[in-house]
Design a protein around this motif. Structure first.
Motif, mmCIF file in Angstrom:
data_model
loop_
_atom_site.group_PDB
_atom_site.id
_atom_site.type_symbol
_atom_site.label_atom_id
_atom_site.label_comp_id
_atom_site.label_asym_id
_atom_site.label_seq_id
_atom_site.Cartn_x
_atom_site.Cartn_y
_atom_site.Cartn_z
ATOM 1 N N GLY A 20 0.792 -1.218 0.000
ATOM 2 C CA GLY A 20 0.000 0.000 0.000
ATOM 3 C C GLY A 20 0.824 1.268 0.000
ATOM 4 O O GLY A 20 2.053 1.262 -0.026
ATOM 5 N N ALA A 21 0.112 2.386 0.036
ATOM 6 C CA ALA A 21 0.732 3.702 -0.103
ATOM 7 C C ALA A 21 1.754 3.954 0.993
ATOM 8 O O ALA A 21 1.619 3.483 2.127
ATOM 9 N N ALA A 22 2.778 4.724 0.641
ATOM 10 C CA ALA A 22 3.842 5.035 1.598
ATOM 11 C C ALA A 22 4.503 6.339 1.195
ATOM 12 O O ALA A 22 4.449 6.761 0.032
ATOM 13 N N SER A 23 5.150 6.967 2.156
ATOM 14 C CA SER A 23 5.909 8.187 1.895
ATOM 15 C C SER A 23 7.328 7.839 1.476
ATOM 16 O O SER A 23 7.784 6.696 1.626
ATOM 17 N N ARG A 24 8.053 8.815 0.991
ATOM 18 C CA ARG A 24 9.440 8.590 0.594
ATOM 19 C C ARG A 24 10.288 8.173 1.792
ATOM 20 O O ARG A 24 11.113 7.263 1.686
ATOM 21 N N ARG A 71 13.234 3.835 4.705
ATOM 22 C CA ARG A 71 13.465 3.009 5.898
ATOM 23 C C ARG A 71 13.260 1.529 5.604
ATOM 24 O O ARG A 71 14.041 0.678 6.035
ATOM 25 N N GLU A 72 12.215 1.206 4.865
ATOM 26 C CA GLU A 72 11.850 -0.200 4.654
ATOM 27 C C GLU A 72 12.737 -0.902 3.637
ATOM 28 O O GLU A 72 12.931 -2.113 3.717
ATOM 29 N N THR A 73 13.249 -0.164 2.664
ATOM 30 C CA THR A 73 14.040 -0.798 1.597
ATOM 31 C C THR A 73 15.542 -0.672 1.812
ATOM 32 O O THR A 73 16.317 -1.401 1.179
ATOM 33 N N GLY A 74 15.962 0.265 2.667
ATOM 34 C CA GLY A 74 17.385 0.488 2.850
ATOM 35 C C GLY A 74 17.993 1.397 1.808
ATOM 36 O O GLY A 74 19.213 1.637 1.823
ATOM 37 N N ALA A 112 13.797 7.507 -7.971
ATOM 38 C CA ALA A 112 13.057 6.362 -8.516
ATOM 39 C C ALA A 112 11.566 6.648 -8.576
ATOM 40 O O ALA A 112 10.890 6.313 -9.562
ATOM 41 N N LEU A 113 11.018 7.282 -7.531
ATOM 42 C CA LEU A 113 9.597 7.623 -7.547
ATOM 43 C C LEU A 113 9.270 8.614 -8.656
ATOM 44 O O LEU A 113 8.215 8.521 -9.305
ATOM 45 N N ALA A 114 10.171 9.562 -8.884
ATOM 46 C CA ALA A 114 9.948 10.533 -9.961
ATOM 47 C C ALA A 114 9.896 9.829 -11.316
ATOM 48 O O ALA A 114 9.049 10.150 -12.162
ATOM 49 N N ALA A 115 10.787 8.862 -11.516
ATOM 50 C CA ALA A 115 10.789 8.118 -12.778
ATOM 51 C C ALA A 115 9.519 7.287 -12.922
ATOM 52 O O ALA A 115 8.915 7.218 -14.009
ATOM 53 N N LEU A 116 9.091 6.637 -11.846
ATOM 54 C CA LEU A 116 7.869 5.836 -11.889
ATOM 55 C C LEU A 116 6.634 6.707 -12.123
ATOM 56 O O LEU A 116 5.713 6.320 -12.847
ATOM 57 N N GLU A 117 6.636 7.888 -11.510
ATOM 58 C CA GLU A 117 5.500 8.788 -11.701
ATOM 59 C C GLU A 117 5.441 9.296 -13.138
ATOM 60 O O GLU A 117 4.374 9.375 -13.754
ATOM 61 N N GLN A 118 6.597 9.627 -13.675
ATOM 62 C CA GLN A 118 6.640 10.096 -15.062
ATOM 63 C C GLN A 118 6.184 9.007 -16.022
ATOM 64 O O GLN A 118 5.551 9.289 -17.046
ATOM 65 N N THR A 135 -1.756 12.660 1.523
ATOM 66 C CA THR A 135 -0.681 13.093 2.413
ATOM 67 C C THR A 135 -0.849 12.470 3.787
ATOM 68 O O THR A 135 -1.914 11.977 4.140
ATOM 69 N N HIS A 136 0.235 12.490 4.521
ATOM 70 C CA HIS A 136 0.224 11.976 5.892
ATOM 71 C C HIS A 136 0.855 13.021 6.792
ATOM 72 O O HIS A 136 1.961 13.508 6.521
ATOM 73 N N ALA A 137 0.128 13.389 7.845
ATOM 74 C CA ALA A 137 0.635 14.401 8.776
ATOM 75 C C ALA A 137 0.986 13.724 10.090
ATOM 76 O O ALA A 137 0.100 13.393 10.883
ATOM 77 N N PRO A 138 2.263 13.456 10.312
ATOM 78 C CA PRO A 138 2.658 12.843 11.586
ATOM 79 C C PRO A 138 2.478 13.823 12.738
ATOM 80 O O PRO A 138 2.237 15.019 12.542
ATOM 81 N N GLY A 139 2.603 13.321 13.931
ATOM 82 C CA GLY A 139 2.450 14.186 15.100
ATOM 83 C C GLY A 139 3.445 15.331 15.102
ATOM 84 O O GLY A 139 3.153 16.438 15.539
ATOM 85 N N ARG A 140 4.635 15.052 14.619
ATOM 86 C CA ARG A 140 5.657 16.075 14.506
ATOM 87 C C ARG A 140 6.220 16.052 13.093
ATOM 88 O O ARG A 140 6.197 15.048 12.414
ATOM 89 N N GLY A 141 6.791 17.138 12.715
ATOM 90 C CA GLY A 141 7.446 17.176 11.418
ATOM 91 C C GLY A 141 6.515 17.626 10.308
ATOM 92 O O GLY A 141 5.333 17.922 10.507
ATOM 93 N N ARG A 142 7.071 17.628 9.099
ATOM 94 C CA ARG A 142 6.338 18.119 7.937
ATOM 95 C C ARG A 142 5.363 17.079 7.405
ATOM 96 O O ARG A 142 5.576 15.878 7.559
ATOM 97 N N THR A 143 4.337 17.552 6.739
ATOM 98 C CA THR A 143 3.389 16.658 6.083
ATOM 99 C C THR A 143 4.093 15.927 4.938
ATOM 100 O O THR A 143 4.810 16.542 4.137
ATOM 101 N N ALA A 144 3.895 14.619 4.863
ATOM 102 C CA ALA A 144 4.565 13.805 3.845
ATOM 103 C C ALA A 144 3.593 13.414 2.744
ATOM 104 O O ALA A 144 2.425 13.105 3.009
#
Length: 398
Positions: A33-37, A42-45, A54-60, A69-78
């Motif tokens: 499922g969906a995930a942020s960069r 973190r998951e792929t290393g 890679a995401l830019a190439a796949l999107e193109q 988007t995902h807004a964590p408790g802290r930090g910027r919206t992803a």
């Protein structure tokens, strides 16, 4: 490696590495499922810059799109990324004696359109042409770009011989063994066409979408105008050396007696298919006293309504099915046997007799259950099979 290659450093190919990274991320998004960069890194290393590139190439390429988007408790919206299911489509086709079914699925496996038509074709060429017209009409009606439909899988009775390019043993479809029929379908669709036995596809359908999910060794017995079986071992179809694994209709019927002289000398079944298929149910009902035009469905409906002759015919069918399951269990030792096909739709009337009889025949007693997909098992198996190739082609064609 030859001696001349020893110690020679292979050239690094960054394009190959980029492709591998893109495939890794695409498969991760497809499976989980969906995930942020940041999450993907973190998951792929992979490093965050590598993930972003890679995401830019796949999107193109149209394979990935922003999915919110995902807004964590802290930090910027992803920004979240997910596969674009409209990057490609696959066709599944189920050719039967009485009906022909076609479905179009996107890369997520969602059925976006389907049609069911009566098979009233009088010739094998007519059946092939009906499959082509139904599939082409389906794609046209749902406004999908035909260039995104990358292939089709066709389910058919019998065993497909890829060398001779023909189907063998399809007794239910007269003339269906003639070479060139599937070339005719391929040319009519303008797509690669793979051909698979319908019982095998039904097994894959039940494994992917139905009651067979998670089974280690799963067997689907399809009982209708014929008798066939599909075998799925740890998620992979087992077809044998020549594609004939599961053709249990050819098993000799152990209950056959020597034929008596007279007009009914050929009424005893020769093989398991003659003993267990829909026509056997009708013969048994007539032998117990039912008269008039009959189909197997009529017999099962009458049994549900309390007709004694029909109930006896259904019980005989259950007993014979138990012999089929016992033979299969001795050879394969499955953990689950599912009853499907036209007769399998009435498994509610059969299962008690099958299980009871099985206890008297063998100590090998797998779980026996009714199929969960009904008439769609073959079609969904064809779709699931076609999707594997469609996803590969969508990625390779980016």
């Amino acid at each position: 490696m030859s001696s001349s290659d020893a110690g020679v450093e292979r050239p690094w190919r960054p394009q190959r590495q980029r492709s591998a990274n893109e495939r890794l991320l695409w498969e991760r998004l497809r499976s989980d499922g969906a995930a942020s960069r940041a999450q993907l890194a973190r998951e792929t290393g992979l490093s965050k810059p590598t993930v972003s590139s890679a995401l830019a190439a796949l999107e193109q390429a149209g394979l990935v799109r922003e999915a919110g988007t995902h807004a964590p408790g802290r930090g910027r919206t992803a920004v979240l990324y997910a596969p674009d299911p409209t990057a490609g489509y696959a066709l599944g086709v189920d050719i039967g004696r009485s009906r022909l079914r076609v479905a179009l699925a996107d890369l997520d496996g969602t059925i976006v359109a389907r049609c069911d038509v009566r098979n009233q074709a009088r010739t094998a060429n007519g059946v092939a042409d009906l499959a082509v017209s139904a599939a082409r009409g389906l794609v046209a009606d749902c406004a999908v770009d035909p260039r995104k439909v990358t292939g089709a899988v066709v389910g058919t009775p019998g065993v497909y011989d890829g060398d001779a390019r023909r189907v063998r043993y399809a007794r239910q479809l007269p003339g269906w063994g003639r070479p060139g029929l599937f070339d005719r379908i391929r040319d009519g669709l303008g797509l690669p066409v793979a051909v698979q036995n319908d019982a095998n596809l039904a097994a894959l359908g039940e494994y992917a979408y139905g009651v067979g999910a998670g089974s280690r060794l799963f067997v689907h017995v399809m009982i209708g105008t014929g008798l066939g079986m599909g075998i799925v071992n740890e998620g992979r179809l087992f077809t044998g050396a020549h594609g004939g694994a599961g053709e249990i209709g050819f098993l000799p019927w152990a209950g056959r007696r020597a034929p008596e002289p007279g007009p009914d000398r050929d009424s005893e079944p020769d093989g398991m298919e003659d003993a267990v298929s829909a026509q056997a149910v009708v013969r048994a009902a007539r032998a117990h006293g039912m008269a008039g035009p009959l189909t197997a469905k009529d017999v099962f409906d009458a049994a549900r309504a309390g007709n004694a002759a029909a109930a006896r015919a259904v019980e005989q069918e259950g007993e014979r099915l138990a012999h089929t399951v016992a033979a299969v269990s001795a050879v394969l030792d499955p953990d689950l046997v599912v009853l499907g096909g036209g007769i399998g739709h009435s498994a509610d009337l059969l299962l008690r007799t099958v299980r009871r009889t099985l206890r008297t025949l063998t100590p090998l007693r797998p779980k026996v259950a009714a199929g969960g997909l009904g008439e769609d098992a073959v079609l969904l198996g064809a779709v699931a099979t076609a999707l594997g190739s469609a996803r590969d082609l969508a990625f390779e064609g980016r």
